[in-house]
Design an enzyme around this catalytic site. Sequence first.
Site, mmCIF file in Angstrom:
data_model
loop_
_atom_site.group_PDB
_atom_site.id
_atom_site.type_symbol
_atom_site.label_atom_id
_atom_site.label_comp_id
_atom_site.label_asym_id
_atom_site.label_seq_id
_atom_site.Cartn_x
_atom_site.Cartn_y
_atom_site.Cartn_z
ATOM 1 C CB SER B 143 -0.883 0.006 1.247
ATOM 2 O OG SER B 143 -1.460 1.279 1.420
ATOM 3 C CE1 TYR B 156 -3.818 -1.894 6.128
ATOM 4 C CE2 TYR B 156 -3.130 0.196 5.188
ATOM 5 C CZ TYR B 156 -3.611 -1.089 5.026
ATOM 6 O OH TYR B 156 -3.889 -1.558 3.777
#
Lengths: 456, 250
Positions: B143, B156
């Site tokens: 990501s 995250y």
Amino acid sequence: MASQPERPVLLTGWGRTAPTAARVVRPRTAAQVAHALADAGPRGVLARGLGRSYGDAAQAAGGTVLDCTGLTGPIRLDADRGEVTVPAGASFDRLIAHLLERGYFVPVTPGTRQVTVGGAIAADVHGKNHHADSSLGAHVRSLTLAAPTGEALTLTPDGPDAELFRATLGGMGLTGVITEATLAVLPVETSYMRVDTDRTDSLDATLDLMARTDADYRYTVCWVDLLARGSAMGRGVLTRADHAGLRDLPPALRRAPLRHRAGSPLAAPPWAPPGLLNSWTVGAFNTVYRGAAPRRRRGEAQPIAGFFHPLDAVRDWNRLYGPRGLVQYQFVVPLGAEDTLVRIMEGLSRAGAPSFLTVLKRLGEGTGGHLSFPRPGWTLAVDLPADLPGLGRMLRRFDERLLAADGRLYLAKDGRADAETVHAMYPDLPAWRKVRERVDPDGVLVSDLARRLRLL
Amino acid sequence: MRDSVGTVRTVLLLGGRSEIGLAIVERLVREGAREVVLAARGGVAEPPGALTALGAKVHSLEFDATAPDTHTATVDAAVALVGDLDVVVDAFGVLGTQSDYEADPAAAARAAAVNYTGHVSAGLAVAARLREQGHGALVVLSSVAGVRVRRFNFVYGSAKAGLDGFAQGLADSLHGSGARVLVVRPGYVPTRMSAHVDPAPFPATPGRVAEAVSAGLRSGATTVWAPRVLAPVFAGMRLMPRPIWRRLGR
């Protein structure tokens, strides 16, 4: 034993697509081949020659690949019997040079000399004389096969194991490792061809001229321009030839009639930009190439190398297709299915397929090899860039047309067909499998092609 | 095995309910893949209709990202179902909410285990198989959150940073083995998983991510960004002074 490197090697076919890794071993004797077969790991073993099959026929992902170019040794010509015994790793380049010097020629040669004898038999290669002389398998008098069970088998067309002989012709190396072969040879007076050339203006004219005159020559082939538009699509340059006799040569050539020069003076650059070969550049090449050919010429003396193997003059020409590689699509449709042939050619033309080597040829009788490609009909071979948009879908549509017309694909060129399609195209596959299960009960021999097409 | 026009036959999706993962699988099936294994906790009882409608045979497999001891067995089970794995899509993960993680450190660690260490064992198990079979591609869903970790989602983001580095190292370790790793760095993708976070600039859809993955697999790329503009955007973001970076809301 030949040295066994630990690091895997990435292998592809001549099309340079879909690399897979295998351990590569280079046996130099039949005994070393037998040893490598006995030593097989869980991912199997496969023989590889000079890597000229286009797709994934000569690679075995995760397994052991035997580089059989080390299986060399003396070439023994027996003039009385009209045959030659060759180690399987010898190239046609070497074999042709050896034979021509002595006034003989190979019974069949594919479009390149850079194939091994073993590989040529495993693919049952054909040449420009297929309509007259069939494929190489028809001229194999005997062959020695290293079977996975450890035996060295001598096979002949009508010997006790003729069935295994047939399964090995065109068997893609999946019945054993060919270590030696005896081929019939053709006596020749010169190393030249007496060539007639005709330029045609339309596909109809091309097909018509080929159908009418094929029988008059031993060798015929037609180069076709698919990028020409309208009625010019399918115009071509048809060359037909026979071996030139001494009297056919101009006086200057008669002094050394068997002289054979087969260098490769040019090398393609090691790196070509993606998209170098596109419909514009190839269209321009086609126009120039066809324009340079005579409209009609008779009896021209051409050296054997130039007539049979023009592409051998450019080493590594496959690199011109760029990093994504090329796909060769070759099929045969039976005589009478010209409609399918024409529809596929039109489809290629509409897609602007930039193939600068599009070859059309009429095939004659096959050899009876279960998986051998040639059968009576028309065969077309086209080279296509692997990254041509929509290529996969277009070729799948062509496959369906072929199936409907009882046509088939050439396994030595294939790297993308699906299993069901190929199974339907080769009705002798179940019989071939039976033979294979007998000689390779443990499933030692395997290739990426065999896995993809679920041949085993 | 990838064929000469880039079509693959078998696909394993780790994170069998991931929307992005399923979009990638659907894309590969549209392009010709025939056998799919969806691996998720509890299995995937009802495979998405789109896959079967396209003619793919869909298998389901139990897969627990938090049980690293089972990951090799999961890969073996997938091989038993479909044979050689042509493409493995590593798409499992949890997003969660940064403020909740800060209030519950143990929950944060559990999320990090799914988003990072789960991929370490799964990735190594897959890599061992691909190396053995001599071909295949592992697609790792990283990501942009891991490219430079931000204050607002650093639990995250840091796990994704670890995953991204792991995937790059794994790619290098597989060089020459016939197997490869494709690192995918999507930006904000509106899905069920991200429904609770505010939209960010340069969004992508699962379909667009799938398109980028397909193109990357064909071209031999090592990294793809979705959308592509995020590559230069994040090249700039990396240079942003810390006091400003710290204050970025999203």
